[in-house]
Design an enzyme around this catalytic site. Sequence first.
Site, PDB file in Angstrom:
ATOM      1  N   THR A  86       0.369 -10.745  -0.447  1.00  0.00           N
ATOM      2  CA  THR A  86       0.716 -10.450  -1.985  1.00  0.00           C
ATOM      3  C   THR A  86       2.010 -10.125  -2.379  1.00  0.00           C
ATOM      4  O   THR A  86       2.531  -9.290  -2.644  1.00  0.00           O
ATOM      5  CB  THR A  86      -0.162  -9.104  -2.403  1.00  0.00           C
ATOM      6  OG1 THR A  86       0.375  -7.982  -1.592  1.00  0.00           O
ATOM      7  CG2 THR A  86      -1.652  -9.373  -2.205  1.00  0.00           C
ATOM      8  N   PHE A 152      -1.904   1.974   5.384  1.00  0.00           N
ATOM      9  CA  PHE A 152      -0.707   2.719   5.512  1.00  0.00           C
ATOM     10  C   PHE A 152       0.287   2.698   6.703  1.00  0.00           C
ATOM     11  O   PHE A 152       0.228   3.684   7.444  1.00  0.00           O
ATOM     12  CB  PHE A 152      -0.997   4.261   5.121  1.00  0.00           C
ATOM     13  CG  PHE A 152      -1.810   4.405   3.987  1.00  0.00           C
ATOM     14  CD1 PHE A 152      -1.025   4.453   2.642  1.00  0.00           C
ATOM     15  CD2 PHE A 152      -3.073   4.425   3.722  1.00  0.00           C
ATOM     16  CE1 PHE A 152      -1.610   4.797   1.558  1.00  0.00           C
ATOM     17  CE2 PHE A 152      -3.746   4.448   2.468  1.00  0.00           C
ATOM     18  CZ  PHE A 152      -2.936   4.761   1.422  1.00  0.00           C
ATOM     19  N   GLU A 155       5.783  -0.275   9.946  1.00  0.00           N
ATOM     20  CA  GLU A 155       6.278  -1.304  10.869  1.00  0.00           C
ATOM     21  C   GLU A 155       7.073  -0.603  11.977  1.00  0.00           C
ATOM     22  O   GLU A 155       7.726   0.194  11.737  1.00  0.00           O
ATOM     23  CB  GLU A 155       7.086  -2.461  10.434  1.00  0.00           C
ATOM     24  CG  GLU A 155       6.357  -3.365   9.131  1.00  0.00           C
ATOM     25  CD  GLU A 155       7.001  -4.351   8.663  1.00  0.00           C
ATOM     26  OE1 GLU A 155       7.881  -5.339   9.466  1.00  0.00           O
ATOM     27  OE2 GLU A 155       7.080  -4.811   7.584  1.00  0.00           O
ATOM     28  N   LEU A 253      14.059  11.593   4.447  1.00  0.00           N
ATOM     29  CA  LEU A 253      15.363  12.174   3.797  1.00  0.00           C
ATOM     30  C   LEU A 253      16.377  11.718   4.662  1.00  0.00           C
ATOM     31  O   LEU A 253      17.288  12.797   5.173  1.00  0.00           O
ATOM     32  CB  LEU A 253      15.216  13.766   3.694  1.00  0.00           C
ATOM     33  CG  LEU A 253      14.012  14.135   2.653  1.00  0.00           C
ATOM     34  CD1 LEU A 253      14.130  15.774   2.786  1.00  0.00           C
ATOM     35  CD2 LEU A 253      14.518  13.621   1.325  1.00  0.00           C
ATOM     36  N   ALA A 255      19.786   9.515   4.874  1.00  0.00           N
ATOM     37  CA  ALA A 255      20.493   8.656   3.853  1.00  0.00           C
ATOM     38  C   ALA A 255      21.110   7.439   4.523  1.00  0.00           C
ATOM     39  O   ALA A 255      21.052   7.451   5.889  1.00  0.00           O
ATOM     40  CB  ALA A 255      21.953   9.397   3.430  1.00  0.00           C
ATOM     41  N   CYS A 263       7.032  -3.803   2.188  1.00  0.00           N
ATOM     42  CA  CYS A 263       6.131  -2.886   1.275  1.00  0.00           C
ATOM     43  C   CYS A 263       6.920  -2.203   0.031  1.00  0.00           C
ATOM     44  O   CYS A 263       6.724  -2.537  -1.083  1.00  0.00           O
ATOM     45  CB  CYS A 263       5.393  -1.892   1.955  1.00  0.00           C
ATOM     46  SG  CYS A 263       4.254  -2.404   2.917  1.00  0.00           S
ATOM     47  N   LYS A 266       8.413  -4.615  -3.227  1.00  0.00           N
ATOM     48  CA  LYS A 266       7.596  -5.322  -3.861  1.00  0.00           C
ATOM     49  C   LYS A 266       6.478  -4.366  -4.477  1.00  0.00           C
ATOM     50  O   LYS A 266       6.088  -4.445  -5.602  1.00  0.00           O
ATOM     51  CB  LYS A 266       6.783  -6.524  -3.178  1.00  0.00           C
ATOM     52  CG  LYS A 266       5.636  -5.968  -2.033  1.00  0.00           C
ATOM     53  CD  LYS A 266       5.099  -7.129  -1.551  1.00  0.00           C
ATOM     54  CE  LYS A 266       4.040  -6.454  -0.539  1.00  0.00           C
ATOM     55  NZ  LYS A 266       2.671  -5.975  -1.224  1.00  0.00           N
TER      56      LYS A 266
END
EC number: 1.1.1.22
Length: 434
Positions: A86, A152, A155, A253, A255, A263, A266
Amino acid sequence: MNIAMIGTGYVGLVSGACFAEFGSTVTCVDLNAEKIERLLRGEIPIYEPGLDDLVQKGIKSGRLRFTTNLPEAVGEADAVFLAVGTPSRRGDGHADLRFVEAAAMDVARALRGYTVVVTKSTVPVGTGRRVADLIKETNPQADFDVASNPEFLREGSAIGDFMRPDRVVIGCETDRAREVLRELYRPLFLLETPIVMTSLETAELTKYAANAFLATKITFINEVADLCEKLGADVGDVARGMGLDGRIGKKFLHAGPGYGGSCFPKDTLALARTAQEAGSPVRLVETVVQINDRRKGAMAGRIMAACGGSVRGKTIGVLGVAFKPNTDDMRDAPSLSIVPALQDAGATVRAYDPAAMHEAEPLLPGVTWCGNAYEAAKGADAVALITEWNEFRGLDLERLGGVMTQKIFVDLRNVYGPSAMREQGFVYRSIGRQ
């Protein structure tokens, strides 16, 4: 139970192999005959730790099969999962549902007896209803229910995420469908995994909301990192101080150069577009998308600044080009913004990535691809660490500096400590630290 998995991409292949490990008989379907032939030989088209062994195990057990014959696979199935792509639609950012709709109609023509048709792909709210309508239109006699079971999977750790998930979200509206899906996920009951039963629309929105929130956490700490640089604070310490609060949590969290992958980019864009059309815009998510795009574009400037403001005629060694470690996925990777900007500014780029160079080569023309980190650093005026693969966390800094023309190290993942790098004689720049 018998499962047909339509699509052998990242989600379909991982989910199919894991369901087979749970004891179901899974037939993975793809229209690409060459891809199916490779899978039948045990050749995995994506890089995901442990997936090759799991697929081989499933094939040997007879519980995992691959075919181009969709009617046969669907006709035998208790549940059919739609796990096709998608991607973002060109022009407006909406999720492109052409592949989902085509698969739904193909499945409709092949249904034999009661079947649960499950959207596993990430789809906008309302897609489940659309799939149901398409099946009814294509095969008015079909006995089926439609469900939403968003994935959920991260990768690089997808198998663990499937086998030991934080939760399983299932959107369906009949007892028959609930029983089929409860049976499929019965092995997780032993782990007391929460099974969240919802409506179709709620399940679809849950996936988008979860990804948008995680993308927001990443973007927030990146903005805080920029503020830390202005105020003389350390973003690592700030993140630890925040993350120890149980209401916030320490994950996402860290940086860096901005989020990428298949994911977050998009899904945040699709959620923003869906919300706009619904008349309830999510301004926070819209801003996150804008900030992240700008951030990736600005990272090359940090490397240039470390080199005195210009990289013209200089060689830059790049460590890591995948959007994150433990994957070969190049979709929306920060490197796709950073490397071309360096080249446009007159730099020669030498790069190394443990898994993604084959995928990256056609996307990053003009790069010299190397066999290891030290080869990438050879003759370089600066080295930029973009992806924090484990093998980059313990580099022999003396050896690295010894092959460089200038010892400039730009750490976009804050892998190393500033004092340690200075002791090794490097000019060191990182994110959100002095």
